[in-house]
Design a protein around this motif. Sequence first.
Motif, PDB file in Angstrom:
ATOM      1  N   ASP A   1      34.379  69.668  18.009  1.00  0.00           N
ATOM      2  CA  ASP A   1      35.003  69.581  19.331  1.00  0.00           C
ATOM      3  C   ASP A   1      35.325  68.117  19.635  1.00  0.00           C
ATOM      4  O   ASP A   1      34.461  67.351  20.080  1.00  0.00           O
ATOM      5  N   ALA A   2      36.565  67.744  19.377  1.00  0.00           N
ATOM      6  CA  ALA A   2      36.986  66.351  19.540  1.00  0.00           C
ATOM      7  C   ALA A   2      36.831  65.874  20.980  1.00  0.00           C
ATOM      8  O   ALA A   2      36.522  64.695  21.207  1.00  0.00           O
ATOM      9  N   ASP A   3      37.036  66.742  21.942  1.00  0.00           N
ATOM     10  CA  ASP A   3      36.912  66.327  23.343  1.00  0.00           C
ATOM     11  C   ASP A   3      35.484  65.912  23.676  1.00  0.00           C
ATOM     12  O   ASP A   3      35.264  64.899  24.347  1.00  0.00           O
TER      13      ASP A   3
ATOM     14  N   PRO B   1      37.881  56.431  20.599  1.00  0.00           N
ATOM     15  CA  PRO B   1      38.846  57.515  20.795  1.00  0.00           C
ATOM     16  C   PRO B   1      39.376  58.117  19.487  1.00  0.00           C
ATOM     17  O   PRO B   1      39.810  59.261  19.468  1.00  0.00           O
ATOM     18  N   ALA B   2      39.340  57.381  18.388  1.00  0.00           N
ATOM     19  CA  ALA B   2      39.837  57.881  17.102  1.00  0.00           C
ATOM     20  C   ALA B   2      38.721  58.456  16.230  1.00  0.00           C
ATOM     21  O   ALA B   2      39.001  59.114  15.227  1.00  0.00           O
ATOM     22  N   TYR B   3      37.484  58.217  16.614  1.00  0.00           N
ATOM     23  CA  TYR B   3      36.359  58.626  15.770  1.00  0.00           C
ATOM     24  C   TYR B   3      36.313  60.136  15.553  1.00  0.00           C
ATOM     25  O   TYR B   3      36.058  60.597  14.431  1.00  0.00           O
ATOM     26  N   ALA B   4      36.547  60.931  16.571  1.00  0.00           N
ATOM     27  CA  ALA B   4      36.411  62.386  16.453  1.00  0.00           C
ATOM     28  C   ALA B   4      37.330  62.946  15.376  1.00  0.00           C
ATOM     29  O   ALA B   4      36.917  63.802  14.586  1.00  0.00           O
ATOM     30  N   GLU B   5      38.567  62.471  15.332  1.00  0.00           N
ATOM     31  CA  GLU B   5      39.512  62.963  14.325  1.00  0.00           C
ATOM     32  C   GLU B   5      38.984  62.684  12.921  1.00  0.00           C
ATOM     33  O   GLU B   5      39.010  63.549  12.049  1.00  0.00           O
ATOM     34  N   TRP B   6      38.488  61.476  12.695  1.00  0.00           N
ATOM     35  CA  TRP B   6      37.940  61.105  11.388  1.00  0.00           C
ATOM     36  C   TRP B   6      36.707  61.948  11.073  1.00  0.00           C
ATOM     37  O   TRP B   6      36.598  62.538   9.980  1.00  0.00           O
ATOM     38  N   ALA B   7      35.775  62.026  12.008  1.00  0.00           N
ATOM     39  CA  ALA B   7      34.522  62.757  11.777  1.00  0.00           C
ATOM     40  C   ALA B   7      34.777  64.245  11.529  1.00  0.00           C
ATOM     41  O   ALA B   7      34.185  64.834  10.620  1.00  0.00           O
ATOM     42  N   ASN B   8      35.653  64.849  12.317  1.00  0.00           N
ATOM     43  CA  ASN B   8      35.940  66.273  12.133  1.00  0.00           C
ATOM     44  C   ASN B   8      36.572  66.530  10.762  1.00  0.00           C
ATOM     45  O   ASN B   8      36.251  67.518  10.101  1.00  0.00           O
ATOM     46  N   ARG B   9      37.464  65.648  10.338  1.00  0.00           N
ATOM     47  CA  ARG B   9      38.099  65.810   9.026  1.00  0.00           C
ATOM     48  C   ARG B   9      37.054  65.700   7.912  1.00  0.00           C
ATOM     49  O   ARG B   9      37.009  66.536   7.002  1.00  0.00           O
ATOM     50  N   VAL B  10      36.184  64.704   7.993  1.00  0.00           N
ATOM     51  CA  VAL B  10      35.156  64.504   6.967  1.00  0.00           C
ATOM     52  C   VAL B  10      34.200  65.686   6.915  1.00  0.00           C
ATOM     53  O   VAL B  10      33.870  66.202   5.843  1.00  0.00           O
ATOM     54  N   HIS B  11      33.760  66.137   8.094  1.00  0.00           N
ATOM     55  CA  HIS B  11      32.832  67.274   8.126  1.00  0.00           C
ATOM     56  C   HIS B  11      33.496  68.553   7.612  1.00  0.00           C
ATOM     57  O   HIS B  11      32.892  69.315   6.857  1.00  0.00           O
TER      58      HIS B  11
ATOM     59  N   GLN C   1      36.027  68.875   5.547  1.00  0.00           N
ATOM     60  CA  GLN C   1      36.303  68.795   4.111  1.00  0.00           C
ATOM     61  C   GLN C   1      35.039  68.922   3.271  1.00  0.00           C
ATOM     62  O   GLN C   1      35.084  69.441   2.164  1.00  0.00           O
ATOM     63  N   GLY C   2      33.926  68.461   3.804  1.00  0.00           N
ATOM     64  CA  GLY C   2      32.709  68.381   2.994  1.00  0.00           C
ATOM     65  C   GLY C   2      31.684  69.470   3.198  1.00  0.00           C
ATOM     66  O   GLY C   2      30.677  69.501   2.485  1.00  0.00           O
ATOM     67  N   SER C   3      31.912  70.377   4.138  1.00  0.00           N
ATOM     68  CA  SER C   3      30.897  71.401   4.379  1.00  0.00           C
ATOM     69  C   SER C   3      31.482  72.591   5.129  1.00  0.00           C
ATOM     70  O   SER C   3      32.506  72.470   5.808  1.00  0.00           O
ATOM     71  N   LEU C   4      30.808  73.732   4.981  1.00  0.00           N
ATOM     72  CA  LEU C   4      31.201  74.938   5.721  1.00  0.00           C
ATOM     73  C   LEU C   4      30.619  74.922   7.141  1.00  0.00           C
ATOM     74  O   LEU C   4      31.249  75.384   8.084  1.00  0.00           O
ATOM     75  N   LEU C   5      29.400  74.441   7.247  1.00  0.00           N
ATOM     76  CA  LEU C   5      28.685  74.329   8.525  1.00  0.00           C
ATOM     77  C   LEU C   5      27.807  73.094   8.472  1.00  0.00           C
ATOM     78  O   LEU C   5      27.419  72.648   7.393  1.00  0.00           O
ATOM     79  N   HIS C   6      27.456  72.599   9.630  1.00  0.00           N
ATOM     80  CA  HIS C   6      26.507  71.499   9.698  1.00  0.00           C
ATOM     81  C   HIS C   6      25.862  71.452  11.069  1.00  0.00           C
ATOM     82  O   HIS C   6      26.439  71.925  12.050  1.00  0.00           O
ATOM     83  N   LEU C   7      24.655  70.915  11.107  1.00  0.00           N
ATOM     84  CA  LEU C   7      23.914  70.765  12.361  1.00  0.00           C
ATOM     85  C   LEU C   7      23.324  69.367  12.432  1.00  0.00           C
ATOM     86  O   LEU C   7      22.656  68.920  11.506  1.00  0.00           O
ATOM     87  N   HIS C   8      23.563  68.695  13.548  1.00  0.00           N
ATOM     88  CA  HIS C   8      22.995  67.378  13.810  1.00  0.00           C
ATOM     89  C   HIS C   8      21.825  67.560  14.778  1.00  0.00           C
ATOM     90  O   HIS C   8      22.017  68.025  15.900  1.00  0.00           O
TER      91      HIS C   8
ATOM     92  N   ARG D   1      32.642  76.503  14.098  1.00  0.00           N
ATOM     93  CA  ARG D   1      33.105  75.145  14.363  1.00  0.00           C
ATOM     94  C   ARG D   1      34.272  75.145  15.321  1.00  0.00           C
ATOM     95  O   ARG D   1      35.281  74.495  15.089  1.00  0.00           O
ATOM     96  N   ASP D   2      34.138  75.859  16.394  1.00  0.00           N
ATOM     97  CA  ASP D   2      35.217  75.924  17.370  1.00  0.00           C
ATOM     98  C   ASP D   2      34.655  76.446  18.682  1.00  0.00           C
ATOM     99  O   ASP D   2      33.452  76.648  18.820  1.00  0.00           O
ATOM    100  N   LYS D   3      35.529  76.675  19.629  1.00  0.00           N
ATOM    101  CA  LYS D   3      35.074  77.104  20.951  1.00  0.00           C
ATOM    102  C   LYS D   3      34.744  78.593  21.004  1.00  0.00           C
ATOM    103  O   LYS D   3      34.406  79.121  22.049  1.00  0.00           O
TER     104      LYS D   3
END
Length: 186
Positions: free
Chosen positions: A38-40, A62-72, A74-81, A166-168
């Motif tokens: 959720d980029a917002d 403001p640009a971090y979410a786009e980068w982080a969402n793309r990396v996550h 591409q690299g995984s089906l699911l993840h939890l922080h 990974r969505d709403k």
Amino acid sequence: MTQADAITQLQRDVRYLNDRLQIQDVIASQARGHDRLDADIITAAYHPDGVDEHGYAINAGPAYAEWANRVHAQGSLLHLHNITTHLCEIDGDIAHCESYVLVGLLNNDGKTARLINGRYVDRLERRDGVWKIALRRATVDLLLAGDASILQSPLFVEQGYTRGTRDKEDISYSRPLTQEAPVSRW
């Protein structure tokens, strides 16, 4: 201690506790934003001139979410922080925090997983009454890889656990939360 001094001390204590809670909410909300892609939510955690450093990847808030969402994605089906230990030093409108983070990632094969243990070392600033991240520097202190194929085993699948999305459409967005709310299951 006079009554006036006691009230003044109580006001300071309440302000401190309120600040700590607001700061923890920023950090926890940002983690939730990661897990829902959720980029917002992620972007709301940063000041417009905020900076996030994950290794050599340095992004404006403001640009971090786009980068982080793309990396996550591409690299995984699911993840939890998971934010665990949280330390915070508040000095007026500036807070220095260290939050331990435990990230579990289900790899794209659906059968293996990674567990990353690190820390978010943050400087948060209160501007116009709102705490947000001004600078985040992420550490990685431990990285493990392992078998996650049990998630596909009949014994587990038959139990019908809800699976995060990974969505709403994720159940955490459901308002009001009811047992009838549709979910994704393993």
